[in-house]
Motif scaffolding. Structure first.
Motif, PDB file in Angstrom:
ATOM      1  N   PRO A 118       0.715  -1.209   0.173  1.00 16.91           N
ATOM      2  CA  PRO A 118      -0.046   0.065   0.062  1.00 16.91           C
ATOM      3  C   PRO A 118       0.912   1.334   0.073  1.00 16.91           C
ATOM      4  N   GLU A 119       1.846   1.259   0.785  1.00 16.38           N
ATOM      5  CA  GLU A 119       2.680   2.510   0.774  1.00 16.38           C
ATOM      6  C   GLU A 119       3.441   2.657  -0.367  1.00 16.38           C
ATOM      7  N   LYS A 120       4.148   1.642  -1.176  1.00 16.95           N
ATOM      8  CA  LYS A 120       5.066   1.665  -2.368  1.00 16.95           C
ATOM      9  C   LYS A 120       4.089   1.944  -3.484  1.00 16.95           C
ATOM     10  N   LYS A 138       1.305   4.120  -3.479  1.00 18.82           N
ATOM     11  CA  LYS A 138       1.301   5.435  -3.625  1.00 18.82           C
ATOM     12  C   LYS A 138       2.559   6.327  -4.124  1.00 18.82           C
ATOM     13  N   ARG A 139       3.600   5.572  -3.808  1.00 20.39           N
ATOM     14  CA  ARG A 139       5.010   6.457  -4.076  1.00 20.39           C
ATOM     15  C   ARG A 139       5.357   5.998  -5.608  1.00 20.39           C
ATOM     16  N   LEU A 140       5.292   4.785  -6.033  1.00 18.10           N
ATOM     17  CA  LEU A 140       5.826   4.372  -7.148  1.00 18.10           C
ATOM     18  C   LEU A 140       4.871   4.061  -8.346  1.00 18.10           C
ATOM     19  N   ARG A 141       5.399   4.373  -9.699  1.00 13.03           N
ATOM     20  CA  ARG A 141       4.431   4.189 -10.632  1.00 13.03           C
ATOM     21  C   ARG A 141       4.403   2.514 -11.082  1.00 13.03           C
ATOM     22  N   TYR A 142       3.416   2.441 -12.060  1.00  9.77           N
ATOM     23  CA  TYR A 142       3.035   1.041 -12.180  1.00  9.77           C
ATOM     24  C   TYR A 142       4.284   0.223 -12.719  1.00  9.77           C
ATOM     25  N   HIS A 143       5.147   0.640 -13.737  1.00 11.02           N
ATOM     26  CA  HIS A 143       6.139  -0.269 -14.009  1.00 11.02           C
ATOM     27  C   HIS A 143       7.386  -0.393 -13.268  1.00 11.02           C
ATOM     28  N   GLU A 144       7.194   0.892 -12.260  1.00  5.49           N
ATOM     29  CA  GLU A 144       8.378   0.596 -11.095  1.00  5.49           C
ATOM     30  C   GLU A 144       7.950  -0.532 -10.072  1.00  5.49           C
ATOM     31  N   LEU A 145       6.537  -0.507  -9.785  1.00  5.07           N
ATOM     32  CA  LEU A 145       6.090  -1.535  -8.956  1.00  5.07           C
ATOM     33  C   LEU A 145       6.404  -3.142  -9.573  1.00  5.07           C
ATOM     34  N   ILE A 146       6.311  -2.997 -10.856  1.00  6.98           N
ATOM     35  CA  ILE A 146       6.629  -4.258 -11.613  1.00  6.98           C
ATOM     36  C   ILE A 146       8.319  -4.851 -11.213  1.00  6.98           C
ATOM     37  N   HIS A 170      10.192  -3.357  -9.045  1.00  6.56           N
ATOM     38  CA  HIS A 170      10.604  -3.715  -7.487  1.00  6.56           C
ATOM     39  C   HIS A 170       9.935  -5.081  -7.023  1.00  6.56           C
ATOM     40  N   TYR A 171       8.949  -5.452  -7.353  1.00 11.66           N
ATOM     41  CA  TYR A 171       8.603  -6.763  -6.706  1.00 11.66           C
ATOM     42  C   TYR A 171       8.826  -7.881  -7.530  1.00 11.66           C
ATOM     43  N   GLY A 172       9.222  -7.649  -8.982  1.00 11.95           N
ATOM     44  CA  GLY A 172       9.558  -8.599  -9.699  1.00 11.95           C
ATOM     45  C   GLY A 172       8.486  -9.590 -10.107  1.00 11.95           C
ATOM     46  N   VAL A 173       7.416  -8.899 -10.329  1.00 12.51           N
ATOM     47  CA  VAL A 173       6.200  -9.683 -10.800  1.00 12.51           C
ATOM     48  C   VAL A 173       5.824  -9.453 -12.072  1.00 12.51           C
ATOM     49  N   ASN A 174       4.470  -9.978 -12.565  1.00 15.64           N
ATOM     50  CA  ASN A 174       4.156  -9.607 -13.969  1.00 15.64           C
ATOM     51  C   ASN A 174       2.891  -8.460 -13.734  1.00 15.64           C
ATOM     52  N   THR A 175       2.502  -7.828 -14.740  1.00 12.61           N
ATOM     53  CA  THR A 175       1.442  -6.899 -14.773  1.00 12.61           C
ATOM     54  C   THR A 175       0.044  -7.532 -13.994  1.00 12.61           C
ATOM     55  N   THR A 176      -0.155  -8.539 -14.507  1.00  5.28           N
ATOM     56  CA  THR A 176      -1.484  -9.216 -13.908  1.00  5.28           C
ATOM     57  C   THR A 176      -1.626  -9.262 -12.273  1.00  5.28           C
ATOM     58  N   VAL A 177      -0.313  -9.564 -11.720  1.00  3.00           N
ATOM     59  CA  VAL A 177      -0.283  -9.630 -10.190  1.00  3.00           C
ATOM     60  C   VAL A 177      -0.293  -8.136  -9.528  1.00  3.00           C
ATOM     61  N   ILE A 178       0.352  -7.092 -10.086  1.00  2.00           N
ATOM     62  CA  ILE A 178       0.121  -5.843  -9.619  1.00  2.00           C
ATOM     63  C   ILE A 178      -1.169  -5.412  -9.935  1.00  2.00           C
ATOM     64  N   THR A 179      -2.138  -5.443 -11.072  1.00  2.91           N
ATOM     65  CA  THR A 179      -3.360  -5.113 -11.319  1.00  2.91           C
ATOM     66  C   THR A 179      -4.347  -5.814 -10.190  1.00  2.91           C
ATOM     67  N   ARG A 180      -4.028  -7.158  -9.888  1.00  5.14           N
ATOM     68  CA  ARG A 180      -4.890  -7.764  -8.864  1.00  5.14           C
ATOM     69  C   ARG A 180      -4.673  -7.263  -7.436  1.00  5.14           C
ATOM     70  N   TRP A 181      -3.398  -7.091  -7.081  1.00 11.82           N
ATOM     71  CA  TRP A 181      -2.934  -6.324  -5.829  1.00 11.82           C
ATOM     72  C   TRP A 181      -3.688  -5.021  -5.693  1.00 11.82           C
ATOM     73  N   LYS A 182      -3.771  -4.171  -6.963  1.00 11.13           N
ATOM     74  CA  LYS A 182      -4.469  -3.131  -6.819  1.00 11.13           C
ATOM     75  C   LYS A 182      -5.872  -2.956  -6.496  1.00 11.13           C
ATOM     76  N   LYS A 183      -6.340  -4.220  -7.236  1.00 11.88           N
ATOM     77  CA  LYS A 183      -7.905  -4.616  -7.126  1.00 11.88           C
ATOM     78  C   LYS A 183      -8.190  -4.831  -5.608  1.00 11.88           C
ATOM     79  N   GLU A 184      -7.393  -5.664  -5.109  1.00 13.73           N
ATOM     80  CA  GLU A 184      -7.691  -6.016  -3.594  1.00 13.73           C
ATOM     81  C   GLU A 184      -7.643  -4.913  -2.449  1.00 13.73           C
ATOM     82  N   LEU A 185      -6.464  -3.889  -2.914  1.00 15.81           N
ATOM     83  CA  LEU A 185      -6.497  -2.579  -1.985  1.00 15.81           C
ATOM     84  C   LEU A 185      -7.799  -2.028  -2.382  1.00 15.81           C
ATOM     85  N   ARG A 186      -8.466  -1.841  -3.469  1.00 17.07           N
ATOM     86  CA  ARG A 186      -9.543  -1.007  -3.514  1.00 17.07           C
ATOM     87  C   ARG A 186     -10.836  -1.702  -2.733  1.00 17.07           C
TER      88      ARG A 186
END
Length: 115
Positions: free
Chosen positions: A80-82, A84-92, A94-110
């Motif tokens: 949640p903190e990262k 807010k601060r990082l862009r979409y591709h920076e998150l990818i 940083h965590y070493g995961v693909n786009t669908t995982v980041i999208t799913r995590w964002k949906k879980e946060l919402r």
């Protein structure tokens, strides 16, 4: 011996699998599950004999299969903190995961924020 309406009726049960040969017939192919065509396993036979379903058709439904595949990657605690601060591709990156995982995590946060 069974009594029906005061009349004694002799009944005889027959096990259709009793005539099955113990060994496979030469040239007969096995199914993928290892059972020969037309033969049920002793476990299935016992399950059918002790069936309590009043609407039994003689064929029990198979158990539902669990979804097979990769386990889902859980959301990290600092996401949640990262997010807010990082862009979409920076998150990818940083965590070493693909786009669908980041999208799913964002949906879980919402989803967590709405509840």
């Amino acid at each position: 011996m069974v009594k029906i309406n005061g009349v004694k009726v002799q009944t005889e049960g027959r096990k259709p699998w009793a005539d099955a040969p113990p060994e496979p017939i030469p040239g007969q192919r096995r199914k993928r599950n290892g059972i020969y065509p037309g033969w049920d396993s002793p476990e299935k036979i016992q399950q059918c004999l002790h069936c309590t379903n009043p609407d039994c058709s003689g064929r029990c439904p198979s158990k539902s299969r669990k979804k097979v595949g990769r386990p889902r990657i859980p959301m990290p605690e600092d996401f949640p903190e990262k997010e807010k601060r990082l862009r979409y591709h920076e998150l990818i990156d940083h965590y070493g995961v693909n786009t669908t995982v980041i999208t799913r995590w964002k949906k879980e946060l919402r989803g967590k924020g709405e509840k």
